[in-house]
Design a protein around this motif. Structure first.
Motif, PDB file in Angstrom:
ATOM      1  N   PRO A   1      -0.137  10.185  38.413  1.00 16.67           N
ATOM      2  CA  PRO A   1       0.826  10.699  37.416  1.00 16.67           C
ATOM      3  C   PRO A   1       1.161   9.684  36.339  1.00 16.67           C
ATOM      4  O   PRO A   1       1.636  10.065  35.264  1.00 16.67           O
ATOM      5  CB  PRO A   1       2.057  11.052  38.262  1.00 16.67           C
ATOM      6  N   ASP A   2       0.911   8.400  36.603  1.00 17.26           N
ATOM      7  CA  ASP A   2       1.189   7.375  35.597  1.00 17.26           C
ATOM      8  C   ASP A   2       0.012   7.137  34.661  1.00 17.26           C
ATOM      9  O   ASP A   2       0.136   6.407  33.668  1.00 17.26           O
ATOM     10  CB  ASP A   2       1.559   6.055  36.278  1.00 17.26           C
TER      11      ASP A   2
ATOM     12  N   SER B   1      -3.672  17.731  36.743  1.00 19.42           N
ATOM     13  CA  SER B   1      -3.335  17.256  38.082  1.00 19.42           C
ATOM     14  C   SER B   1      -4.547  16.746  38.851  1.00 19.42           C
ATOM     15  O   SER B   1      -4.403  16.192  39.943  1.00 19.42           O
ATOM     16  CB  SER B   1      -2.656  18.373  38.889  1.00 19.42           C
ATOM     17  N   LEU B   2      -5.743  16.918  38.295  1.00 18.60           N
ATOM     18  CA  LEU B   2      -6.970  16.478  38.947  1.00 18.60           C
ATOM     19  C   LEU B   2      -7.813  15.751  37.920  1.00 18.60           C
ATOM     20  O   LEU B   2      -7.860  16.136  36.747  1.00 18.60           O
ATOM     21  CB  LEU B   2      -7.735  17.683  39.502  1.00 18.60           C
ATOM     22  N   SER B   3      -8.472  14.686  38.349  1.00 18.36           N
ATOM     23  CA  SER B   3      -9.381  13.958  37.465  1.00 18.36           C
ATOM     24  C   SER B   3     -10.787  14.015  38.037  1.00 18.36           C
ATOM     25  O   SER B   3     -10.982  14.264  39.235  1.00 18.36           O
ATOM     26  CB  SER B   3      -8.940  12.498  37.302  1.00 18.36           C
ATOM     27  N   ARG B   4     -11.752  13.779  37.190  1.00 15.55           N
ATOM     28  CA  ARG B   4     -13.163  13.826  37.601  1.00 15.55           C
ATOM     29  C   ARG B   4     -13.881  12.613  37.028  1.00 15.55           C
ATOM     30  O   ARG B   4     -13.705  12.274  35.862  1.00 15.55           O
ATOM     31  CB  ARG B   4     -13.808  15.114  37.087  1.00 15.55           C
TER      32      ARG B   4
END
Length: 361
Positions: free
Chosen positions: A350-351, A333-336
């Motif tokens: 979400p895509d 649910s989180l990106s870095r």
């Protein structure tokens, strides 16, 4: 004035406290037959740790030890001549490797020629030293730079962890504890219940027949145990272990008297487990809600912990912030993303294609 139940126990925040006050620093109080609560002073804002002394025939077993300071040794000397009345320690049990719990285990073991009991991962962690040397290494500086700290701030962090208080005395042998093992002490059986997240393999001791749980730092009233990511393992996911351990501890009945390492003994274990889980779920939700736009760990720390005083508080708060961020990244649910040596976190589209958590490089 505090609310009281029909037994005269204080009711506060869903928990029940049998003793209205803790003993003074260095003093001992009986909490059950053969079980004594020692309030050991600490040189911090959190100014104490609770140790427990268990009667074992004509000797004693100590659960946790206090920090590696002269004050700790002075208090132990008073206990040896007072409560113990010259009778020896037969064993030392360390719930985990942190310096306030295992700080003088080596000194006690040497003095009484007695074994130290702890889990394998905690014993090994004693020998994974905090970074040492005149200057921090590149990886230490990079860890804090990626979080948003400048070199001067990172240097302050480094000097904070060099304090000798954070270095327990080492000892060369131990007796290994495993999940489900039993320690028979003074006619009472204590079963080992292992928790994780605060430390690698934390041993709680549960006396089923007497309804007692020595919880160490795994369950505390009022305050929450640190669940943090630090420079030694920057991609760790300790919060996942912590939340799983909360579920594991629900196998212990709610009716036990919890004997924690800080604050006062209490009843209503399951209510406290619910509170701890809710606390971290709330932090996860708050962190995720803050990441509609890219944020550094330092910016996220200011949201989760708006009131901090000093580098030590920042060290702990950053570790907790990263633990929550790493959990959310593992959940997808989180990106870095890294830009110029700085990590920024953002809610994941979400895509966008999901990453496989098994990909570690």
């Amino acid at each position: 004035m505090a609310d009281l139940d029909h037994n005269g126990h204080e009711l506060r925040d869903g928990l029940r406290y049998p003793w209205p006050e803790a003993p003074a620093g260095g003093e001992v109080r009986k909490v059950a037959d053969g079980v004594f609560w020692l309030r050991m002073p600490l040189p911090f804002r959190l100014d104490h740790i609770n140790l427990y002394l268990l009667r074992d025939g004509d000797g004693w077993v100590a659960v946790d030890t206090g920090m590696n300071t002269e004050q700790t040794r002075e208090v132990w000397e008073q206990v040896f001549t007072g409560l113990c009345a010259g009778q020896p320690l037969r064993a030392v049990v360390c719930t985990h490797f942190h310096s306030d719990h295992a700080g003088v285990a080596g000194w006690l073991a040497e003095r009484f020629r007695c074994p130290v009991y702890m889990t394998e991962a905690e014993y090994q962690s004693l020998y994974v030293k905090v970074p040492s040397g005149a200057e921090p290494g590149w990886d230490f500086l990079a860890h804090y730079a990626r979080a948003g700290f400048n070199a001067e701030q990172a240097g302050d962090m480094y000097r904070t962890i060099q304090n000798g208080h954070f270095r327990p005395l080492h000892f060369n042998s131990y007796r290994r504890l495993r999940e489900g093992d039993r320690l028979r002490i003074g006619g009472r059986a204590w079963r080992v219940v292992v928790g994780r997240g605060h430390s690698p393999e934390h041993a709680c001791l549960y006396a089923e027949d007497d309804g007692l749980l020595i919880s160490g730092d795994q369950v505390l009233p009022r305050i929450t145990s640190t669940v943090g990511v630090h420079a030694t393992e920057p991609d760790a996911d300790p919060l996942r272990d912590w939340l799983a351990s909360i579920d594991h501890l629900r196998d212990v009945p709610d009716s036990v008297l919890v004997l924690p390492a800080h604050e006062r003994p209490f009843f209503n274990l399951h209510a406290r487990l619910d509170q701890l889980a809710a606390h971290h779920r709330a932090h996860l939700a708050l962190l995720l809600a803050t990441c509609d736009e890219p944020r550094s760990a330092l910016e996220l720390m200011a949201v989760l912990f708006p009131k901090l005083s000093g580098r030590f508080d920042e060290l702990m708060a950053l570790g907790e912030t990263l633990a929550h961020a790493n959990f959310l990244m593992a959940e997808g649910s989180l990106s870095r993303a890294e830009h110029g040596g700085l990590y920024r976190y953002r809610r994941r589209d979400p895509d966008a294609p999901a990453t496989d958590p098994r990909d570690v490089l």
